[in-house]
Design a protein around this motif. Structure first.
Motif, PDB file in Angstrom:
ATOM      1  N   LEU A   1      37.884  43.434  32.903  1.00  0.00           N
ATOM      2  CA  LEU A   1      38.715  42.637  32.301  1.00  0.00           C
ATOM      3  C   LEU A   1      39.805  41.628  33.215  1.00  0.00           C
ATOM      4  N   MET A   2      40.706  42.468  33.892  1.00  0.00           N
ATOM      5  CA  MET A   2      41.314  41.892  34.875  1.00  0.00           C
ATOM      6  C   MET A   2      40.650  41.141  35.973  1.00  0.00           C
TER       7      MET A   2
ATOM      8  N   ARG B   1      37.558  39.629  35.612  1.00  0.00           N
ATOM      9  CA  ARG B   1      37.186  38.470  35.168  1.00  0.00           C
ATOM     10  C   ARG B   1      38.268  37.473  35.012  1.00  0.00           C
ATOM     11  N   ARG B   2      39.813  37.897  34.565  1.00  0.00           N
ATOM     12  CA  ARG B   2      40.769  36.949  34.518  1.00  0.00           C
ATOM     13  C   ARG B   2      40.978  36.235  35.717  1.00  0.00           C
ATOM     14  N   LEU B   3      41.097  37.194  36.923  1.00  0.00           N
ATOM     15  CA  LEU B   3      41.225  36.578  38.135  1.00  0.00           C
ATOM     16  C   LEU B   3      40.302  35.828  38.584  1.00  0.00           C
ATOM     17  N   LYS B   4      39.190  35.935  38.391  1.00  0.00           N
ATOM     18  CA  LYS B   4      38.084  34.927  38.938  1.00  0.00           C
ATOM     19  C   LYS B   4      38.115  33.675  38.203  1.00  0.00           C
ATOM     20  N   LYS B   5      38.522  33.835  36.716  1.00  0.00           N
ATOM     21  CA  LYS B   5      38.774  32.702  36.019  1.00  0.00           C
ATOM     22  C   LYS B   5      39.866  31.721  36.467  1.00  0.00           C
ATOM     23  N   ARG B   6      41.009  32.380  37.024  1.00  0.00           N
ATOM     24  CA  ARG B   6      42.115  31.829  37.635  1.00  0.00           C
ATOM     25  C   ARG B   6      41.871  30.985  38.942  1.00  0.00           C
TER      26      ARG B   6
ATOM     27  N   ASP C   1      38.774  47.397  36.971  1.00  0.00           N
ATOM     28  CA  ASP C   1      39.363  47.053  35.746  1.00  0.00           C
ATOM     29  C   ASP C   1      38.335  45.713  35.567  1.00  0.00           C
TER      30      ASP C   1
END
Length: 67
Positions: free
Chosen positions: A38-39, A41-46, A36
């Motif tokens: 999108l998920m 990318r969001r986790l890496k950003k966090r 996934d």
């Protein structure tokens, strides 16, 4: 005792634990199919935001010595 619950040192430990948890989660996602994006990318950003918070707290707790 309440001061220890909200101390910068405790917050630093909590952030490091959360960062390590995210590392493990991201590693697990990368080795799974399908990924996934999108998920991920969001986790890496966090994780990056956590790393920045950790660095700020470390600088605050251990400021550099004047030359």
């Amino acid at each position: 005792m309440d001061d220890n619950l909200h101390s910068p040192q405790r917050r630093l430990i909590e952030l490091r634990i959360e960062h390590a948890d995210l590392d493990s989660l991201i590693d697990g996602i990368v080795h799974r199919a399908p990924i996934d994006e999108l998920m991920l990318r969001r986790l890496k950003k966090r994780r990056l935001a956590l790393r920045d918070m950790i660095a700020r707290l470390e600088r605050m707790l251990d400021p550099p010595e004047p030359a």
